[in-house]
Write a protein that holds these residues in place. Structure first.
Motif, PDB file in Angstrom:
ATOM      1  N   VAL A   7     -99.772 -77.415  40.666  1.00  0.00           N
ATOM      2  CA  VAL A   7    -100.130 -78.376  39.616  1.00  0.00           C
ATOM      3  C   VAL A   7    -101.170 -77.762  38.678  1.00  0.00           C
ATOM      4  O   VAL A   7    -101.080 -77.885  37.452  1.00  0.00           O
ATOM      5  CB  VAL A   7    -100.657 -79.686  40.234  1.00  0.00           C
ATOM      6  N   THR A   8    -102.152 -77.082  39.244  1.00  0.00           N
ATOM      7  CA  THR A   8    -103.201 -76.463  38.430  1.00  0.00           C
ATOM      8  C   THR A   8    -102.630 -75.366  37.535  1.00  0.00           C
ATOM      9  O   THR A   8    -102.989 -75.269  36.353  1.00  0.00           O
ATOM     10  CB  THR A   8    -104.303 -75.876  39.328  1.00  0.00           C
ATOM     11  N   ASN A   9    -101.740 -74.550  38.072  1.00  0.00           N
ATOM     12  CA  ASN A   9    -101.139 -73.483  37.267  1.00  0.00           C
ATOM     13  C   ASN A   9    -100.260 -74.049  36.163  1.00  0.00           C
ATOM     14  O   ASN A   9    -100.256 -73.528  35.045  1.00  0.00           O
ATOM     15  CB  ASN A   9    -100.341 -72.537  38.159  1.00  0.00           C
ATOM     16  N   LEU A  10     -99.535 -75.115  36.453  1.00  0.00           N
ATOM     17  CA  LEU A  10     -98.741 -75.769  35.404  1.00  0.00           C
ATOM     18  C   LEU A  10     -99.670 -76.311  34.330  1.00  0.00           C
ATOM     19  O   LEU A  10     -99.406 -76.172  33.128  1.00  0.00           O
ATOM     20  CB  LEU A  10     -97.904 -76.896  36.003  1.00  0.00           C
ATOM     21  N   GLY A  11    -100.766 -76.925  34.752  1.00  0.00           N
ATOM     22  CA  GLY A  11    -101.734 -77.460  33.789  1.00  0.00           C
ATOM     23  C   GLY A  11    -102.344 -76.378  32.914  1.00  0.00           C
ATOM     24  O   GLY A  11    -102.571 -76.584  31.721  1.00  0.00           O
ATOM     25  N   ARG A  12    -102.584 -75.202  33.481  1.00  0.00           N
ATOM     26  CA  ARG A  12    -103.127 -74.093  32.698  1.00  0.00           C
ATOM     27  C   ARG A  12    -102.138 -73.661  31.614  1.00  0.00           C
ATOM     28  O   ARG A  12    -102.541 -73.336  30.490  1.00  0.00           O
ATOM     29  CB  ARG A  12    -103.445 -72.924  33.623  1.00  0.00           C
ATOM     30  N   LEU A  13    -100.872 -73.666  31.961  1.00  0.00           N
ATOM     31  CA  LEU A  13     -99.845 -73.272  30.997  1.00  0.00           C
ATOM     32  C   LEU A  13     -99.741 -74.296  29.863  1.00  0.00           C
ATOM     33  O   LEU A  13     -99.704 -73.933  28.679  1.00  0.00           O
ATOM     34  CB  LEU A  13     -98.500 -73.137  31.718  1.00  0.00           C
ATOM     35  N   ILE A  14     -99.718 -75.579  30.227  1.00  0.00           N
ATOM     36  CA  ILE A  14     -99.621 -76.649  29.230  1.00  0.00           C
ATOM     37  C   ILE A  14    -100.880 -76.674  28.366  1.00  0.00           C
ATOM     38  O   ILE A  14    -100.817 -76.847  27.143  1.00  0.00           O
ATOM     39  CB  ILE A  14     -99.411 -78.015  29.906  1.00  0.00           C
ATOM     40  N   ALA A  62     -91.501 -80.858  44.522  1.00  0.00           N
ATOM     41  CA  ALA A  62     -92.613 -81.648  45.056  1.00  0.00           C
ATOM     42  C   ALA A  62     -93.435 -82.269  43.927  1.00  0.00           C
ATOM     43  O   ALA A  62     -93.897 -83.415  44.037  1.00  0.00           O
ATOM     44  CB  ALA A  62     -93.500 -80.762  45.933  1.00  0.00           C
ATOM     45  N   MET A  63     -93.615 -81.543  42.830  1.00  0.00           N
ATOM     46  CA  MET A  63     -94.370 -82.082  41.690  1.00  0.00           C
ATOM     47  C   MET A  63     -93.612 -83.230  41.030  1.00  0.00           C
ATOM     48  O   MET A  63     -94.212 -84.228  40.627  1.00  0.00           O
ATOM     49  CB  MET A  63     -94.665 -80.962  40.683  1.00  0.00           C
TER      50      MET A  63
END
Length: 244
Positions: A117-124, A82-83
């Motif tokens: 999306v937020t969790n991916l952003g936290r990782l990046i 989905a992302m």
């Protein structure tokens, strides 16, 4: 911020995007990553930033004490397709980036896509901050790019004299119309500068002078003090009329 990046019609392949603290969010980190850009903001108060680990039980050496929370990797995997589809929609401009960012922000944490999306952003974001604090070349690159960008912004602020460089409306379409007109004028000045600087360099070459390529790298095409943003007025001594 993403709207301007995606609507940039340059022939150059943009790989990195820098911004100051005000342009940073974890959602922007994730969307830039999905779009293939390295997001490199200058974040104020790094010591107050929350850093995340990908594995709750793993050891990360000297960084372990800094990684006090864990991202939800499972939901990133669940929503990955989905992302990717969302990123493709942004690339094809079938949806406006500012609308996507607003919806993701407003629907977190209830919506699973927004949460992913937020969790991916936290990782990046965590990976970027660790590089920023440990690699001086990364910090220098960010500061140099921001300084160039700030100098670039001075030109439209100079031209946009009536509103002192600020948009006074909240209407998105009106802002974009004004921004497009401002970009056209700014690019015309940039083109004029390029032509005249090129002519000067050609004259120097014809006179037998050699310009070091390293010196050319530092010649800016953005000087603007020779531009009169509010025009030139000629007053006839025998008349009260002025001409711009």
């Amino acid at each position: 911020m993403l709207d301007g990046l995606l609507e940039n019609n340059t022939i150059l392949q943009i790989q990195e995007h820098t911004t100051d603290t005000h342009g940073y969010t974890e959602i922007i980190f994730a969307l830039c990553y999905l779009l293939g850009y390295a997001f490199m903001p200058r974040i104020r108060d790094l010591k107050d930033q929350q850093l995340y680990r990908a594995n709750r039980t793993a050891e990360y050496g000297i960084f372990t004490p800094l990684l006090t929370k864990t991202v939800d990797v499972d939901i990133i995997e669940e929503q990955w397709d989905a992302m990717v589809q969302l990123a493709q929609s942004l690339k094809e401009r079938t949806v406006a980036a500012h609308v996507v960012v607003q919806r993701l922000t407003n629907s977190f944490p209830l919506d699973r896509l927004a949460k992913a999306v937020t969790n991916l952003g936290r990782l990046i974001k965590t990976e970027y901050i660790l590089r920023y604090i440990t690699e001086p070349p990364v910090r220098r690159k960010v500061h140099v790019q921001l300084n160039k960008g700030e100098y670039r912004h001075k030109l439209p602020r100079w031209v946009f004299f009536a509103n002192q460089g600020e948009f006074t409306t909240g209407d998105y379409e009106e802002i974009m119309n004004k921004a497009s007109a401002l970009s056209l004028v700014s690019n015309a000045i940039l083109y004029w500068n390029t032509r005249h600087i090129s002519r000067i360099l050609e004259q120097l070459h014809q006179n037998g002078e050699t310009i070091d390529p390293e010196v050319l790298k530092h010649i800016s095409l953005l000087p603007y003090k020779h531009v009169l943003p509010n025009g030139t007025y000629f007053i006839d001594e025998g008349s009260s009329e002025g001409y711009g």
